[in-house]
Design an enzyme around this catalytic site. Sequence first.
Site, mmCIF file in Angstrom:
data_model
loop_
_atom_site.group_PDB
_atom_site.id
_atom_site.type_symbol
_atom_site.label_atom_id
_atom_site.label_comp_id
_atom_site.label_asym_id
_atom_site.label_seq_id
_atom_site.Cartn_x
_atom_site.Cartn_y
_atom_site.Cartn_z
ATOM 1 N N ASN A 7 0.863 -1.179 0.000
ATOM 2 C CA ASN A 7 0.000 0.000 0.000
ATOM 3 C C ASN A 7 0.907 1.240 0.000
ATOM 4 O O ASN A 7 1.676 1.464 0.943
ATOM 5 C CB ASN A 7 -0.897 -0.027 1.247
ATOM 6 N N ASP A 9 -0.005 4.493 -0.216
ATOM 7 C CA ASP A 9 -0.675 5.757 0.126
ATOM 8 C C ASP A 9 0.291 6.792 0.702
ATOM 9 O O ASP A 9 0.203 7.985 0.404
ATOM 10 C CB ASP A 9 -1.751 5.533 1.212
ATOM 11 N N HIS A 10 1.194 6.301 1.577
ATOM 12 C CA HIS A 10 1.998 7.283 2.313
ATOM 13 C C HIS A 10 3.166 7.852 1.506
ATOM 14 O O HIS A 10 3.810 8.797 1.946
ATOM 15 C CB HIS A 10 2.416 6.708 3.663
ATOM 16 N N ARG A 18 3.635 18.891 0.892
ATOM 17 C CA ARG A 18 4.094 20.136 0.267
ATOM 18 C C ARG A 18 3.293 20.492 -0.985
ATOM 19 O O ARG A 18 3.673 21.404 -1.709
ATOM 20 C CB ARG A 18 5.580 20.017 -0.115
ATOM 21 N N HIS A 43 -5.538 3.764 -1.596
ATOM 22 C CA HIS A 43 -6.862 4.116 -1.073
ATOM 23 C C HIS A 43 -7.219 5.510 -1.591
ATOM 24 O O HIS A 43 -6.562 6.486 -1.234
ATOM 25 C CB HIS A 43 -6.805 4.103 0.465
ATOM 26 N N ARG A 45 -9.300 8.177 -1.007
ATOM 27 C CA ARG A 45 -10.226 8.667 0.014
ATOM 28 C C ARG A 45 -11.059 9.818 -0.538
ATOM 29 O O ARG A 45 -10.631 10.535 -1.442
ATOM 30 C CB ARG A 45 -9.453 9.147 1.247
ATOM 31 N N GLU A 70 -8.523 0.508 -2.730
ATOM 32 C CA GLU A 70 -9.354 0.569 -1.517
ATOM 33 C C GLU A 70 -10.246 1.789 -1.639
ATOM 34 O O GLU A 70 -9.770 2.873 -2.009
ATOM 35 C CB GLU A 70 -8.483 0.751 -0.271
ATOM 36 N N THR A 100 -6.564 6.669 9.927
ATOM 37 C CA THR A 100 -6.536 5.576 8.958
ATOM 38 C C THR A 100 -7.843 4.808 9.119
ATOM 39 O O THR A 100 -8.603 5.081 10.047
ATOM 40 C CB THR A 100 -5.315 4.656 9.197
ATOM 41 N N THR A 101 -8.129 3.866 8.207
ATOM 42 C CA THR A 101 -9.380 3.108 8.293
ATOM 43 C C THR A 101 -9.491 2.474 9.682
ATOM 44 O O THR A 101 -8.576 1.780 10.109
ATOM 45 C CB THR A 101 -9.404 1.990 7.227
ATOM 46 N N GLU A 151 -11.089 -9.199 3.062
ATOM 47 C CA GLU A 151 -9.821 -8.877 3.705
ATOM 48 C C GLU A 151 -10.091 -8.823 5.204
ATOM 49 O O GLU A 151 -10.821 -7.945 5.680
ATOM 50 C CB GLU A 151 -9.256 -7.535 3.216
ATOM 51 N N HIS A 191 -3.858 -4.544 7.775
ATOM 52 C CA HIS A 191 -4.006 -3.401 8.677
ATOM 53 C C HIS A 191 -3.145 -3.572 9.933
ATOM 54 O O HIS A 191 -3.291 -4.546 10.653
ATOM 55 C CB HIS A 191 -5.449 -3.136 9.108
ATOM 56 N N GLY A 192 -2.256 -2.612 10.105
ATOM 57 C CA GLY A 192 -1.421 -2.591 11.310
ATOM 58 C C GLY A 192 -0.305 -3.627 11.305
ATOM 59 O O GLY A 192 0.351 -3.833 12.330
ATOM 60 N N GLY A 213 1.004 -1.311 4.398
ATOM 61 C CA GLY A 213 1.398 0.016 3.948
ATOM 62 C C GLY A 213 2.373 0.723 4.862
ATOM 63 O O GLY A 213 3.572 0.783 4.599
ATOM 64 N N HIS A 214 1.872 1.252 5.978
ATOM 65 C CA HIS A 214 2.642 2.201 6.773
ATOM 66 C C HIS A 214 4.024 1.683 7.154
ATOM 67 O O HIS A 214 5.031 2.395 7.025
ATOM 68 C CB HIS A 214 1.848 2.600 8.024
HETATM 69 N N1 PXP Z 1 -5.966 -2.831 4.374
HETATM 70 C C1 PXP Z 1 -6.911 -1.868 4.387
HETATM 71 C C2 PXP Z 1 -8.291 -2.209 3.981
HETATM 72 C C3 PXP Z 1 -6.591 -0.547 4.770
HETATM 73 O O1 PXP Z 1 -7.550 0.393 4.785
HETATM 74 C C4 PXP Z 1 -5.259 -0.241 5.089
HETATM 75 C C5 PXP Z 1 -4.883 1.176 5.425
HETATM 76 O O2 PXP Z 1 -5.022 1.966 4.286
HETATM 77 C C6 PXP Z 1 -4.309 -1.279 5.025
HETATM 78 C C7 PXP Z 1 -4.695 -2.565 4.694
HETATM 79 C C8 PXP Z 1 -2.868 -1.034 5.326
HETATM 80 O O3 PXP Z 1 -2.720 -0.748 6.689
HETATM 81 P P1 PXP Z 1 -1.303 -0.333 7.234
HETATM 82 O O4 PXP Z 1 -0.944 0.977 6.615
HETATM 83 O O5 PXP Z 1 -1.518 -0.258 8.713
HETATM 84 O O6 PXP Z 1 -0.338 -1.424 6.832
#
Ligand code: PXP
Length: 238
Positions: A7, A9-10, A18, A43, A45, A70, A100-101, A151, A191-192, A213-214
């Site tokens: 993921n 996103d970040h 910026r 994602h 958003r 997402e 976050t979600t 998921e 997630h996490g 992701g993160h």
């Molecule tokens: N899965 C879903 C459905 C999410 O919404 C997210 C966060 O965008 C992730 C996975 C990834 O989570 P993390 O950034 O904590 O790894």
Amino acid sequence: MAVLNVNIDHVATIRQARMTDEPDPVWAAVQCELAGANGITVHLRQDRRHICDRDVRLLKETVASKLNLEMSMAEPIVKIAGQIRPDQVTLVPEKRAELTTEGGLDCVRHKKRLAAVVSRLHKKGILVSTFIAPDEEQIIASAETGCDAVELHTGMYANAKTDRTVTKTLNELRDGRDIAATAGLVVHAGHGLTYRNIGPVAAIEGLCEFNIGHSIIARSVLVGIGQATEEMIRLIKG
Ligand code: PXP
């Protein structure tokens, strides 16, 4: 063998800090794919705080593996997904104020809308997954609305503070996997998840796709996104 979708996103979060044009998520996606990622997750958003429409359009053109989008079931976003046609959509709940979600999608409560969205996305050739708690009712509702996959939300496991809670949340994920598999669903998880906590989850057979992701993007600041991706893939493969 379980696979990794990164993921990114970040990467866009850094760009948006910026309001500039770097780093481009497209560059990051290329590096992740070269490092062996099975797919790229973003994602879109409603507040466009990181990924924006242009990113999804370009990623659709450039991602050679799998593009997993997402998104919430908000109508404007569903329309965009139908136009861009990612390989897969993962439906998530979305609150404007959240970092976050937070929880999983309530597929029982939103069953009618979910069934309509799944049907529309299927007509565009898009696979559909729902991001849900490992809860029987939610899994069955996902299956009944025609989803291809679920998921399972690993946030409760990731936040567990005691061995007892870790064991309990891992058991819930195993039970969720069994229910989903019996209902004919492919099982993803995410997630996490981090380099420290991925081991026991990756060891659960039948969880076939991880969305992370993160933690990967955080590590990539120090080691590069290719190496960060390779290290996570190695841990997933055990
Ligand atoms: N899965 C879903 C459905 C999410 O919404 C997210 C966060 O965008 C992730 C996975 C990834 O989570 P993390 O950034 O904590 O790894």
